[in-house]
Design a protein around this motif. Structure first.
Motif, PDB file in Angstrom:
ATOM      1  N   ALA A 117      -1.910  -5.773   3.594  1.00  0.00           N
ATOM      2  CA  ALA A 117      -2.308  -4.978   2.434  1.00  0.00           C
ATOM      3  C   ALA A 117      -1.068  -4.408   1.741  1.00  0.00           C
ATOM      4  O   ALA A 117      -0.944  -4.470   0.512  1.00  0.00           O
ATOM      5  CB  ALA A 117      -3.256  -3.862   2.861  1.00  0.00           C
ATOM      6  N   ILE A 147       0.885  -7.315   0.024  1.00  0.00           N
ATOM      7  CA  ILE A 147       0.219  -7.789  -1.195  1.00  0.00           C
ATOM      8  C   ILE A 147       0.467  -6.817  -2.346  1.00  0.00           C
ATOM      9  O   ILE A 147       0.781  -7.229  -3.473  1.00  0.00           O
ATOM     10  CB  ILE A 147      -1.291  -7.995  -0.937  1.00  0.00           C
ATOM     11  N   VAL A 148       0.350  -5.529  -2.064  1.00  0.00           N
ATOM     12  CA  VAL A 148       0.596  -4.515  -3.114  1.00  0.00           C
ATOM     13  C   VAL A 148       2.050  -4.575  -3.570  1.00  0.00           C
ATOM     14  O   VAL A 148       2.343  -4.518  -4.770  1.00  0.00           O
ATOM     15  CB  VAL A 148       0.217  -3.113  -2.598  1.00  0.00           C
ATOM     16  N   LEU A 170       4.221  -7.150  -3.382  1.00  0.00           N
ATOM     17  CA  LEU A 170       4.449  -8.375  -4.154  1.00  0.00           C
ATOM     18  C   LEU A 170       3.712  -8.344  -5.494  1.00  0.00           C
ATOM     19  O   LEU A 170       4.153  -8.947  -6.477  1.00  0.00           O
ATOM     20  CB  LEU A 170       4.023  -9.604  -3.361  1.00  0.00           C
ATOM     21  N   GLY A 171       2.577  -7.637  -5.515  1.00  0.00           N
ATOM     22  CA  GLY A 171       1.802  -7.529  -6.746  1.00  0.00           C
ATOM     23  C   GLY A 171       2.546  -6.808  -7.850  1.00  0.00           C
ATOM     24  O   GLY A 171       2.180  -6.916  -9.022  1.00  0.00           O
ATOM     25  N   GLN A 172       3.586  -6.094  -7.508  1.00  0.00           N
ATOM     26  CA  GLN A 172       4.392  -5.414  -8.531  1.00  0.00           C
ATOM     27  C   GLN A 172       5.384  -6.383  -9.176  1.00  0.00           C
ATOM     28  O   GLN A 172       5.909  -6.105 -10.250  1.00  0.00           O
ATOM     29  CB  GLN A 172       5.136  -4.225  -7.914  1.00  0.00           C
ATOM     30  N   PRO A 182       1.817 -11.749 -10.233  1.00  0.00           N
ATOM     31  CA  PRO A 182       0.400 -11.389 -10.354  1.00  0.00           C
ATOM     32  C   PRO A 182      -0.236 -11.142  -8.971  1.00  0.00           C
ATOM     33  O   PRO A 182       0.117 -11.790  -7.983  1.00  0.00           O
ATOM     34  CB  PRO A 182      -0.230 -12.609 -11.035  1.00  0.00           C
ATOM     35  N   MET A 183      -1.155 -10.192  -8.932  1.00  0.00           N
ATOM     36  CA  MET A 183      -1.774  -9.779  -7.670  1.00  0.00           C
ATOM     37  C   MET A 183      -2.463 -10.959  -6.974  1.00  0.00           C
ATOM     38  O   MET A 183      -2.376 -11.091  -5.758  1.00  0.00           O
ATOM     39  CB  MET A 183      -2.784  -8.661  -7.935  1.00  0.00           C
ATOM     40  N   TRP A 184      -3.147 -11.843  -7.710  1.00  0.00           N
ATOM     41  CA  TRP A 184      -3.840 -12.970  -7.093  1.00  0.00           C
ATOM     42  C   TRP A 184      -2.855 -13.913  -6.407  1.00  0.00           C
ATOM     43  O   TRP A 184      -3.116 -14.437  -5.339  1.00  0.00           O
ATOM     44  CB  TRP A 184      -4.693 -13.727  -8.122  1.00  0.00           C
ATOM     45  N   SER A 203       0.117 -13.037  -5.287  1.00  0.00           N
ATOM     46  CA  SER A 203       0.640 -12.285  -4.139  1.00  0.00           C
ATOM     47  C   SER A 203      -0.305 -12.437  -2.941  1.00  0.00           C
ATOM     48  O   SER A 203       0.122 -12.715  -1.823  1.00  0.00           O
ATOM     49  CB  SER A 203       0.795 -10.818  -4.527  1.00  0.00           C
ATOM     50  N   ALA A 204      -1.612 -12.253  -3.177  1.00  0.00           N
ATOM     51  CA  ALA A 204      -2.600 -12.380  -2.095  1.00  0.00           C
ATOM     52  C   ALA A 204      -2.636 -13.804  -1.552  1.00  0.00           C
ATOM     53  O   ALA A 204      -2.741 -14.019  -0.337  1.00  0.00           O
ATOM     54  CB  ALA A 204      -3.977 -11.965  -2.608  1.00  0.00           C
TER      55      ALA A 204
END
Length: 132
Positions: A68, A71-72, A74-76, A79-81, A83-84
């Motif tokens: 979690a 992912i947060v 890398l989401g910075q 894109p969050m998708w 990253s996940a």
């Protein structure tokens, strides 16, 4: 029971009766040996399965929190998708490695009661020799 001339004075019936008793005792002992040997092997396999389960549970719990956060983080940057997706692929690869390692250990475990098989072969030869 040997007589004066050094010969066995027991009748053929008595000899066969004794052979039957000794064979019965031998079979019971072999069954007990097989039970003991299989119990030892089952214990080792159970321990390996326990390691698999414990490793899986701990890895899952620890990874959930780390994933979690990753992912947060890398989401910075992306894109969050995406990253996940990237984090999910890495976790799946690590999980595959751990499962494969555990399964390989289980496959190497020989479950056949080798010692019992060998003694049964010896017993079979002994019985043949006694019947002569």
């Amino acid at each position: 029971m040997q007589g004066r001339n050094g010969r066995d004075d027991r009748t053929l019936g008595e000899l066969f009766s004794e052979l039957a008793r000794e064979t019965s005792t031998l079979v019971r002992q072999e069954v007990n040996l097989a039970k003991t040997e299989m119990g030892q092997k089952a214990s080792r396999v159970g321990k390996d399965v326990g390691f698999l389960a414990a490793g899986g549970v701990l890895a899952y719990a620890g990874l959930l929190a780390i994933l979690a956060g990753l992912i947060v983080l890398l989401g910075q940057v992306i894109p969050m998708w995406l990253s996940a997706l990237l984090v999910g692929l890495v976790v799946a690869a690590v999980g595959y490695f751990l499962i494969k390692k555990g399964l390989d250990a289980l496959k190497r475990e020989d479950l056949a009661p080798r010692q019992t098989i060998e003694t049964l072969k010896e017993d079979q030869q002994w019985i043949k020799d006694q019947a002569k």
